[in-house]
Each structure stands twice: as C-alpha cells, then as structure tokens.
Write a protein that holds these residues in place. Sequence first.
Motif, short mmCIF file in Angstrom:
data_model
loop_
_atom_site.label_atom_id
_atom_site.label_comp_id
_atom_site.label_asym_id
_atom_site.label_seq_id
_atom_site.Cartn_x
_atom_site.Cartn_y
_atom_site.Cartn_z
N ARG A 61 0.82 -1.20 0.00
CA ARG A 61 0.00 0.00 0.00
C ARG A 61 0.86 1.25 0.00
NH1 ARG A 61 -4.20 -1.44 -2.31
NH2 ARG A 61 -3.30 -3.49 -2.57
N ARG A 93 -0.45 -2.14 -14.70
CA ARG A 93 -1.80 -2.25 -14.12
C ARG A 93 -1.80 -3.15 -12.89
NH1 ARG A 93 -6.60 -3.90 -18.09
NH2 ARG A 93 -5.98 -1.87 -18.92
N ALA A 94 -1.06 -4.28 -12.99
CA ALA A 94 -1.01 -5.20 -11.85
C ALA A 94 -0.31 -4.57 -10.66
CB ALA A 94 -0.30 -6.49 -12.26
N ASP A 96 -0.07 -1.35 -9.99
CA ASP A 96 -0.98 -0.34 -9.44
C ASP A 96 -2.05 -1.03 -8.58
OD1 ASP A 96 0.29 1.81 -10.61
OD2 ASP A 96 -0.98 1.82 -12.40
N GLY A 97 -2.55 -2.17 -9.08
CA GLY A 97 -3.58 -2.90 -8.36
C GLY A 97 -3.11 -3.44 -7.03
N GLU A 98 -1.82 -3.76 -6.93
CA GLU A 98 -1.26 -4.25 -5.67
C GLU A 98 -0.96 -3.11 -4.69
OE1 GLU A 98 -1.18 -7.15 -4.72
OE2 GLU A 98 -1.11 -8.49 -6.44
N GLY A 99 -1.05 -1.88 -5.17
CA GLY A 99 -0.87 -0.75 -4.27
C GLY A 99 0.46 -0.04 -4.36
#
Length: 261
Positions: A61, A93-94, A96-99
């Motif tokens: 995060r 994208r991945a 960013d998705g993981e934070g």
Amino acid sequence: MRRGSTTTTLLFDTGMSPTAMVTNAERLGLDLSGIQGVVLSHGHFDHAGGLAGLVGKKGARSLPMVVHPEIWTRRRLAVPGLEPEEMPTLSKRALDGEGFTVIERRQPSLLVEGCVLITGEVDRTTEFERGAPPIHQAWSGQEWRHDPLIVDDQALVVHVRGRGLVVVTGCGHAGVINIVRHAQRLTRVPSLHALLGGMHLNGPAFEPIIDDTALELVAMAPDLVVAGHCTGWRAQHALAAALPAAWTAGSSGSTFHLTAA
C-alpha cells in the motif's frame, strides 16, 4: 542507509522467484516490513519476480517504486535454430492494483532527501560496451527487433562522505564502466569507493570485453568490488587478479557495511 539518526531501507531488485527473496530474508532475520521504497534496475523477470512475494509478505500500500518507463517492454530471446522464447513482462496495471506507487523516470531521480541517486537512463560512452547480442529482441509494436541497449537499465548510487561513490548495479546491461562514468558525471564525484552487483560479462558475447573492463576498473581504483549475479566465473577470476585488494566474493546473504571517513 543511515544519515545521522535516520535509517532508510530501500529494496533494489527482487530476484526471480516469488518465494526466494522472502525465504532468504526470513533466514537472515531481515524484516521486509521496514522497506520504504523499491527500485527496479530493469524489466527482466529475474530481477522483478520477487515482487509477488513482497506483496504477500508485507503488502504494498503506497510503497513507492522507481522504474524506467521502458521497463514494460516485451522482450524475447531468439536463438538461431530454436523457437523464440518470450520473457515474462511486468504489468503496470497489476503493480498499481497491488498498491505500489509507480514512479516512471527516464531522467535521474533523488531519493531519501537527496541522499540516494537513481541514475535513470545511462549514457553509453565506452567503445567496447556494445550491449546485448542479436538474440535479445524487443517488440516495437509492429515487429521484433534487436534490442542491444536495454535502455531501462539503471543503477543506484550513494556518495559516502570521505570515501567516494558506491554504485549498485542490477545486471549492468548498460556496461559497468558506462554506469560508473555516468554516476561520476551526475554527481561530480570522481572517486569510486565500491562497485557491487551484476556486470554481465559471462558468455561468448561478453567475455571479449573482460580485459577492457578490468583495465578501466583498475584505473578507477575502487576500495571494494563485489561482482555478482551475471558477471561470470571468467570475469570474477580476471577481476580478482586485477584488483586483489578490492575484489571480494559475494553471495546470497553477504552484508557489507560502508561507512563515512
């Protein structure tokens, strides 16, 4: 890294396996939850595969990650006579998705209140460091082309007071002499205290430049050289012979404490 009473922990590359980095950290008693930022030297999967393990261990995060904007490039190895093998590619994208907070920089970056330099794209100035052979290819959007430069290759640099520059490479695809010279130009610090990391001098495409590399490093007179990862055993022997007082063997778990004069 410690400056005064402040300690900052950065992670430079993560290895290939989702589990190896986490397992090694546990065995060494290292707390990955203390990491305050991630820097990726380039997009090859053997330097970024451990990100999944890092996320599983501590989460990501808002953890900042500094990368070159070409790190997302699709690449493959096309060995004559064999089916081309495409390498796994990072996904913004991945991440960013993981934070992760992904910071794309082609230019140099300063981290930790200006104490850590990320070189960004490295100037290629030597005559002998010509990059990857024709089997290393990148997808242009329309076709596969020879990718000799691997322009996303970057290094981490710290100026240790009274000692000189500490340069940490990933694979050193830009050429370790190019990298050190680039760091010297950016910082205006002429002395090289330590060079640690991969130097990519293994295999028939790179072994011919071992002697030139060793000769240049001798002239730079570093206090410590730890050539790991893709350097190759022939280059290790050559560097050990050329720099007997500086060369030190490194492996998983090796720790080096570099202090100001």
